[in-house]
Every structure is written in structure tokens, then in C-alpha cells.
Enzyme design. Structure first.
Site, PDB file in Angstrom:
ATOM      1  N   GLU A  80     -13.248  34.516  12.606  1.00  0.00           N
ATOM      2  CA  GLU A  80     -12.524  33.870  13.709  1.00  0.00           C
ATOM      3  C   GLU A  80     -11.386  33.015  13.187  1.00  0.00           C
ATOM      4  OE1 GLU A  80     -15.255  31.630  16.106  1.00  0.00           O
ATOM      5  OE2 GLU A  80     -16.606  33.337  16.326  1.00  0.00           O
ATOM      6  N   LYS A 131      -9.508  29.674  12.557  1.00  0.00           N
ATOM      7  CA  LYS A 131      -9.930  28.279  12.439  1.00  0.00           C
ATOM      8  C   LYS A 131      -8.817  27.446  13.082  1.00  0.00           C
ATOM      9  CE  LYS A 131     -11.676  24.837   9.180  1.00  0.00           C
ATOM     10  NZ  LYS A 131     -11.110  23.676   9.825  1.00  0.00           N
ATOM     11  N   ARG A 136     -13.267  19.185  17.563  1.00  0.00           N
ATOM     12  CA  ARG A 136     -14.514  19.775  18.023  1.00  0.00           C
ATOM     13  C   ARG A 136     -14.989  19.086  19.291  1.00  0.00           C
ATOM     14  NH1 ARG A 136     -18.175  22.353  14.237  1.00  0.00           N
ATOM     15  NH2 ARG A 136     -19.801  23.358  15.452  1.00  0.00           N
ATOM     16  N   ARG A 170     -17.987  15.555  17.600  1.00  0.00           N
ATOM     17  CA  ARG A 170     -19.031  15.784  16.601  1.00  0.00           C
ATOM     18  C   ARG A 170     -19.602  14.477  16.091  1.00  0.00           C
ATOM     19  NH1 ARG A 170     -15.797  18.399  11.468  1.00  0.00           N
ATOM     20  NH2 ARG A 170     -17.062  17.184  10.068  1.00  0.00           N
ATOM     21  N   GLU A 201     -13.352  24.293  20.135  1.00  0.00           N
ATOM     22  CA  GLU A 201     -12.279  23.550  19.483  1.00  0.00           C
ATOM     23  C   GLU A 201     -11.185  23.358  20.530  1.00  0.00           C
ATOM     24  OE1 GLU A 201     -12.602  22.449  16.409  1.00  0.00           O
ATOM     25  OE2 GLU A 201     -10.575  22.075  15.639  1.00  0.00           O
ATOM     26  N   PHE A 253     -16.305  28.815  20.921  1.00  0.00           N
ATOM     27  CA  PHE A 253     -16.801  29.716  19.875  1.00  0.00           C
ATOM     28  C   PHE A 253     -18.320  29.823  19.788  1.00  0.00           C
ATOM     29  CE2 PHE A 253     -15.455  25.772  17.681  1.00  0.00           C
ATOM     30  CZ  PHE A 253     -16.682  25.354  17.195  1.00  0.00           C
ATOM     31  N   ARG A 290     -24.811  23.643   6.499  1.00  0.00           N
ATOM     32  CA  ARG A 290     -25.816  24.447   5.819  1.00  0.00           C
ATOM     33  C   ARG A 290     -25.195  25.666   5.199  1.00  0.00           C
ATOM     34  NH1 ARG A 290     -29.547  22.729   9.441  1.00  0.00           N
ATOM     35  NH2 ARG A 290     -30.724  21.048   8.498  1.00  0.00           N
ATOM     36  N   LYS A 335     -15.861  28.443   5.814  1.00  0.00           N
ATOM     37  CA  LYS A 335     -14.447  28.330   6.196  1.00  0.00           C
ATOM     38  C   LYS A 335     -13.598  28.721   5.002  1.00  0.00           C
ATOM     39  CE  LYS A 335     -14.159  23.484   4.916  1.00  0.00           C
ATOM     40  NZ  LYS A 335     -13.788  22.135   5.195  1.00  0.00           N
TER      41      LYS A 335
HETATM   42  P1  ATP Z   1     -11.475  19.744   6.067  1.00  0.00           P
HETATM   43  O1  ATP Z   1     -10.152  19.287   6.568  1.00  0.00           O
HETATM   44  O2  ATP Z   1     -12.154  18.842   5.097  1.00  0.00           O
HETATM   45  O3  ATP Z   1     -11.526  21.206   5.670  1.00  0.00           O
HETATM   46  P2  ATP Z   1     -12.239  20.368   8.678  1.00  0.00           P
HETATM   47  O4  ATP Z   1     -11.506  19.491   9.642  1.00  0.00           O
HETATM   48  O5  ATP Z   1     -11.756  21.742   8.520  1.00  0.00           O
HETATM   49  O6  ATP Z   1     -12.401  19.629   7.304  1.00  0.00           O
HETATM   50  P3  ATP Z   1     -14.880  21.208   8.586  1.00  0.00           P
HETATM   51  O7  ATP Z   1     -16.112  20.553   9.028  1.00  0.00           O
HETATM   52  O8  ATP Z   1     -14.779  21.522   7.188  1.00  0.00           O
HETATM   53  O9  ATP Z   1     -13.739  20.323   9.128  1.00  0.00           O
HETATM   54  O10 ATP Z   1     -14.601  22.563   9.387  1.00  0.00           O
HETATM   55  C1  ATP Z   1     -15.253  22.842  10.533  1.00  0.00           C
HETATM   56  C2  ATP Z   1     -14.431  22.521  11.751  1.00  0.00           C
HETATM   57  O11 ATP Z   1     -13.542  23.563  12.044  1.00  0.00           O
HETATM   58  C3  ATP Z   1     -15.310  22.461  12.952  1.00  0.00           C
HETATM   59  O12 ATP Z   1     -15.922  21.193  13.101  1.00  0.00           O
HETATM   60  C4  ATP Z   1     -14.371  22.776  14.108  1.00  0.00           C
HETATM   61  O13 ATP Z   1     -13.842  21.552  14.597  1.00  0.00           O
HETATM   62  C5  ATP Z   1     -13.260  23.546  13.449  1.00  0.00           C
HETATM   63  N1  ATP Z   1     -13.104  24.935  13.936  1.00  0.00           N
HETATM   64  C6  ATP Z   1     -11.922  25.490  14.266  1.00  0.00           C
HETATM   65  N2  ATP Z   1     -12.060  26.761  14.652  1.00  0.00           N
HETATM   66  C7  ATP Z   1     -13.379  27.045  14.599  1.00  0.00           C
HETATM   67  C8  ATP Z   1     -14.152  28.227  14.885  1.00  0.00           C
HETATM   68  N3  ATP Z   1     -13.594  29.360  15.294  1.00  0.00           N
HETATM   69  N4  ATP Z   1     -15.495  28.149  14.698  1.00  0.00           N
HETATM   70  C9  ATP Z   1     -16.078  27.007  14.274  1.00  0.00           C
HETATM   71  N5  ATP Z   1     -15.400  25.868  13.984  1.00  0.00           N
HETATM   72  C10 ATP Z   1     -14.063  25.880  14.143  1.00  0.00           C
END
Ligand code: ATP
Length: 575
Positions: A256, A258, A263, A278, A308, A349, A425, A431
Site C-alpha cells: 500500500e 504510505k 493516524r 495513536r 491515515e 487501511f 511487532r 514500511k
Molecule cells: P518515521 O518517520 O520514524 O518512519 P512514521 O511517521 O513513518 O515514522 P511509523 O510508525 O514508522 O511512523 O509508520 C507507521 C505509520 O505510517 C502509521 O502510524 C500510519 O500513520 C502511517 N501510514 C501511512 N499509510 C499507511 C498504510 N497504508 N497502512 C498503515 N499505516 C500507514
């Protein structure tokens, strides 16, 4: 048998024990021993006190009274003038110890020796939190005074520290969870610690978990997510190449976009819609447009969705980076104006709960199928997240490049038969995004600017996390000017956020409680004696204020060491 009343001094003994050690296992043993006693009291709510609280974590009311009010209460209790209190405070520098000193003096001269009960402390603290409106200040002072008047020196210290929201005994959630397992299931502690963690993620309430665990395993199994309450979300691990993503998630996997938004867990119970971040914060009032969209387009009765929320420019229809919409999370006024200037689109999502049934144990592909049935494609309003399912690395990479081209942050790769498991987990989602030298850090200090920016806090000491401690990794003074120009966080706003958190002031430099989280980019990190982490960032710049992040989300000392090692090997460009 007459029930013995638990004395607050028993909590104080625990606090002192916890304060005296930094070792996690020792802390766990101290708490476990105490929980065995507490389990017999039939008052599971008291467990909140161990972490300086009187409510569950999902409850966003906090105790946190100001130090000024604490000083007033101390003055009133012990009959001491404001100036004298202020003078003594400057000398001691710790509001808890200040209370301890006066309470101790009073004890020595009075014959009063009735022991303070936990019941009294807990109920007065709850009342302090609950009083609002006219007469609230004097009401609070009276409740606090009643406690301090009966307290020993040490008791007064911890009552005041709890009140100002700085218990300082260093107990992480995980330590309390493990201690519950050790106390109540000594023979299967590891297996039960896992169970308790999962139950805790669902309930977000130590009293509920502790109560169920005291009654037995079966009660723990019954704990489930609760409609209408904030919940912990599932988080990904990071990969740097697509092969690793498939190794973790299996083939085929779902891929998907990102999105670079924030969130939001959407709770719809009939016509009642609630939105949570979150960090478990309720942001429903800040996003009436999202509420209206959900009501209009989602036709099912009860549902919990994971999504998101992304901001876009109403004229150019281009996506806006996170920092732009962070304005909307913070803002409590002018909401309609912001709604017009910064409209958002909801990318859904996951679906976690549906018409009376928790879907957490259902495989992702089934949840996704349902999601596509209930979420319409309403451009600029709400839609299912963009997704493909593939077992081919080339296809996945092409999707990744397209995602980047259309302005997304990268991709998420998801295991098709995985349940929805809360927390970060390994194994369920990963990502992948281009390397950037950036870290999420917390502000622990700041400095006033001069000239045009006199009176404003314009440079910031930022810190990473190491267990329960925060260690400085640098001082940042650039970035906000650019954010300000782009309509993002301003110096005034940052100053307003930090000022109430100031714990000490020396000349132009202040120390603040670690609450405000920012994303910081930098050129590289080096070993440095200037900061207590032992590292310093070079050319740091703030790229976003992250009101949606929790302290547990920030970079750890371990993360920084990994970055330093990578840089040494010349691999920093790989992320
Ligand atoms: P960093 O900047 O440290 O990489 P991040 O902001 O990307 O952190 P993470 O927890 O690493 O945060 O990445 C997960 C976040 O990505 C989720 O909390 C959500 O807000 C966002 N996200 C965006 N698109 C999606 C998607 N398709 N599925 C799940 N999460 C998504």
C-alpha cells in the site's frame, strides 16, 4: 475479620525502592511483591498510583496541577508565607522535597499521628482532577491541604510529585505489565506476560487488567477492545529493501501507499463518531469534516476503522505534508476556517471491529475484503488505501517508485494472513521509504532568543529515550522559520507549548518537562561529550512538530547508535 486499611506509607515504600534502582528487573520485583498485597485489597484502581496517575491511560484527563498551585497548597497547610516558600523552593529546586521538608517539621512538633490511608489519597486526588469552574482553585487547595496536613515528610513528597505529574520513580508500562505476570502467575510468567501485554493493548487500563488477572486466566481472555474508546494501533518495522519485506511478510503480500498524514482510529457507534490519534487522544472536535464524511458515506452501524488522514491544498489539490495538517490537530478554535483552508482526505487501511464483532483475529485479507465493501471511493473525502497484492519484487518496486512520484512517503507491505496485533511487532507489516537522516526527539530544554525574537523560545535542546530516561543529542535552532513561512508551527506557538512545561530557568536557558516531540533532520551524528547521550547531531533542523506522537515513539539511544554505526560504514544513504 475487620478489613485492614492500607496505608499510603506502603506506596511510599514502593516509590522509594523504585527510585533507588535503575535496574528494570529490580523494579519489576519490587512492584510484583507489592501487587501480591494489592490484589487482596479489592481496589484494582489503586494500581494507577504506581505510575503517578488516578485514571486509566485511555482517559485524557490528567492530574498535572501547576507548581504554583502546589506551592500555595503547601503554604496554606503549614501556615507559611508565599515569599518564604518561593525562597526555599529556589534553594531546594524540587517541589516534592519542599513539601517533604515542611511536613517533616510539622510532624516533629505535633502529636497528630493518624496514618494516611491509600483510600483517602486516591479519592482526594481524583476529586482534585475533577473540580472545574468557579471556586476550583480554592477547592483544590483544600483537598490537597487535607492530605498534606496528615502526611509524613515522605508521604507529602510523593503526594505533591503525583499532583504535579512528576512522580520520578521511572516505571515503564512494560515493567508494570511484567510485574502483574510475576505476581499472579509465577509459574508461567513469560507466557502470561505476553497475554497481559495483548490484553493491555486492548483495554489500555491497568486496573481492568490487574483485576482480571487477579481472578484468573479466563478473565484475561475475555478482555477485548471497547467500542468508542481509544486504542493502541498496529505499527510496522522498517526495511531497506523489498526482498527483506517479502521475507518478513511472505509471498504474496499486500502493498500500500504510505501516506504522509496522521493516524486516526475512527469509531462509529450508530450515529456517534469519535476520532482518536495513536496517542489515544480524542480529536473528534478538531475534525468535524471527517465526522460528517464518516456519517455520510459509511453505512454500517458499528465499526472501528484504522486510517491515515491526509491534508491537501484546496486549490492545487496537491497533498500537503504532515506538518501542515498538524495545525488542525492542535487547534481548538477557528475550526471551520481551518476546515476550509486545510481540507483532508481519509485513507482507510484496516477494519478492526464490525457490527458487534471484533475482527482482530481475522486474517488481513478478509478484513480488507470487508473494508472494500464498506468504504466507498469518494475522492477528496474518503477511500480505501491504494493497494496491490503481488509476489513479484519488480511489481512491488514499480509500485514503490510510483508512490514516491505521487508524493507519498513510501510503501507499507502487509502480511495477508496476519491478525491485527497492536504495537510494533515483527512479522505483520513493514514500511519502506527512502533514507532520510531524521529522528523523532523530545524537547527537554530551550533558550530565549534576542532582538526581534526576544521573549520567545527559539532554540531547543532535544533528547532521545533510554529506558525511562531522556538523553540530550543536540541543540536545534533552525527549521521553525521555514515551517512558519509554510503556514506550519510558529515560534510563538512553540513558546506557548513549552512555557507551561518549564521546570527551571537560569538566565536565558530553561529546562522543560519532556512532552513536546519534534522530527529533526541532520547531516550526521557524532560521538560528543557535550551532551549526556554521548552523541551530537550536526546541522540539525526541525521539520515537524508531532503532537500525534507519544514519548514511547521517539528515537532511542539504541536507534542513534545504529545510525552512527551505519554512517561509519558509509551506509547512511541506505537508511
Ligand atoms: P518515521 O518517520 O520514524 O518512519 P512514521 O511517521 O513513518 O515514522 P511509523 O510508525 O514508522 O511512523 O509508520 C507507521 C505509520 O505510517 C502509521 O502510524 C500510519 O500513520 C502511517 N501510514 C501511512 N499509510 C499507511 C498504510 N497504508 N497502512 C498503515 N499505516 C500507514
Amino acid at each position: 475479620m475487620v478489613k485492614r486499611e492500607m496505608h499510603y506509607s506502603e506506596f511510599v515504600d514502593v516509590y522509594e525502592g523504585l527510585f533507588a534502582t535503575t535496574k528494570r528487573l529490580e523494579k519489576e520485583a519490587i512492584i510484583a511483591e507489592f501487587l501480591k498485597k494489592l490484589a487482596r485489597e479489592g481496589e484494582p484502581d489503586w494500581i494507577y498510583l504506581l505510575r503517578g496517575k488516578v485514571t486509566p491511560d485511555y482517559d485524557d484527563r490528567i492530574l498535572g496541577i501547576s507548581e504554583k498551585l502546589a506551592m500555595k497548597s503547601i503554604g496554606k497547610t503549614f501556615g507559611i508565607k508565599d515569599e518564604e516558600i518561593a525562597k526555599r523552593y529556589r534553594k531546594i529546586g524540587d517541589i516534592g522535597e519542599l513539601a517533604e521538608e515542611f511536613a517533616e517539621k510539622k510532624r516533629q512538633t505535633s502529636l497528630f499521628s493518624k496514618k494516611l490511608s491509600v483510600d483517602k489519597v486516591f479519592s482526594n486526588l481524583r476529586k482534585v482532577m475533577g473540580i472545574e469552574g468557579k471556586g476550583a482553585v480554592s477547592g483544590k487547595i483544600a483537598l490537597i491541604s487535607e492530605l498534606l496536613g496528615q502526611a509524613s515528610g515522605k508521604e507529602a513528597k510523593y503526594i505533591v510529585r503525583t499532583l504535579v505529574g512528576q512522580l520520578r520513580v521511572g516505571v515503564a508500562d512494560a515493567t508494570v505489565r511484567d510485574a502483574i505476570a510475576t505476581a499472579l502467575f509465577p509459574d508461567e510468567k513469560y507466557e502470561m506476560a505476553k497475554k497481559i501485554e495483548i490484553a493491555y493493548d486492548m483495554a489500555n487500563d491497568f486496573a481492568v487488567i490487574f483485576d482480571a488477572a487477579s481472578k484468573g486466566k479466563k478473565e484475561l481472555d475475555k478482555i477485548d477492545i471497547v467500542l468508542g474508546r481509544p486504542m493502541n494501533v498496529m505499527l510496522p518495522v522498517k526495511v531497506t529493501e523489498i526482498g527483506e519485506a517479502f521475507r518478513i511478510c511472505g509471498k504474496p503480500a499486500a502493498i500500500e501507499h504510505k501516506y504522509d498524514g496522521f493516524r486516526v482510529v475512527i469509531n462509529k457507534v450508530g450515529n456517534d463518531v469519535k476520532l482518536f490519534t495513536r496517542r489515544l487522544e480524542n480529536v473528534t472536535n478538531q475534525f468535524p469534516d471527517v465526522v460528517a464524511t464518516v456519517r455520510k458515506f459509511i453505512k454500517v452501524k458499528d465499526v472501528i476503522l484504522d486510517s491515515e488522514v491526509v491534508g491537501y491544498d484546496p486549490k492545487t489539490k496537491r497533498q500537503k505534508p504532515f506538518e501542515a495538517i498538524s495545525q488542525r490537530i492542535k487547534r481548538k478554535y477557528d475550526i471551520e476556517k481551518l476546515e476550509r483552508e486545510l481540507p483532508v482526505e481519509v485513507n482507510v487501511f484496516d477494519v478492526i471491529y464490525y457490527n458487534g464483532e471484533s475482527l482482530m483475529q481475522k486474517p488481513f485479507h478478509e478484513r480488507r475484503k470487508l473494508l472494500e465493501k464498506i468504504i466507498p471511493h469518494e475522492k477528496w473525502k474518503i477511500r480505501p488505501s491504494m493497494q496491490i497484492v503481488t509476489d513479484k519484487e519488480e511489481v512491488a518496486l514499480k509500485f514503490y517508485n510510483e508512490a514516491l512520484k505521487s508524493g507519498e512517503e513510501g510503501i507499507m507491505i502487509k502480511k495477508l494472513d496476519a491478525p491485527y496485533q497492536q504495537g510494533r511487532r515483527v512479522g505483520y507489516i513493514v514500511k519502506m521509504k527512502p533514507a532520510a537522516n531524521d529522528l523523532d526527539l523530545v524537547i527537554t530544554g530551550a533558550e530565549y532568543g534576542s532582538g526581534k525574537r526576544g521573549g520567545l523560545l527559539t532554540s531547543y535542546i532535544v533528547a532521545c529515550r533510554d529506558g525511562d530516561k531522556y538523553l540530550e543529542v543536540g541543540k536545534v535552532s533552525s527549521g521553525l522559520k521555514e515551517l512558519e513561512q509554510e503556514g506550519g508551527t510558529t515560534y510563538e506557538e512553540m513558546t506557548a507549548l513549552l512555557k507551561p512545561l518549564i521546570v527551571s530557568e537560569k538566565g536565558k536557558v530553561v529546562k522543560v518537562k519532556p512532552r513536546i516531540i519534534v522530527s529533526v533532520t541532520y547531516q550526521n551524528i557524532q560521538g560528543s561529550p557535550s551532551y549526556d547521550s554521548g552523541y551530537a547531531m550536526r546541522f540539525p533542523r526541525i521539520t515537524a512538530y508531532r503532537p500525534d506522537y507519544h514519548l514511547k515513539d521517539i528515537a532511542t539511544l539504541g536507534d542513534i547508535k545504529v545510525e552512527v554505526e551505519k554512517a561509519k560504514k558509509g551506509m547512511s544513504h541506505l537508511g
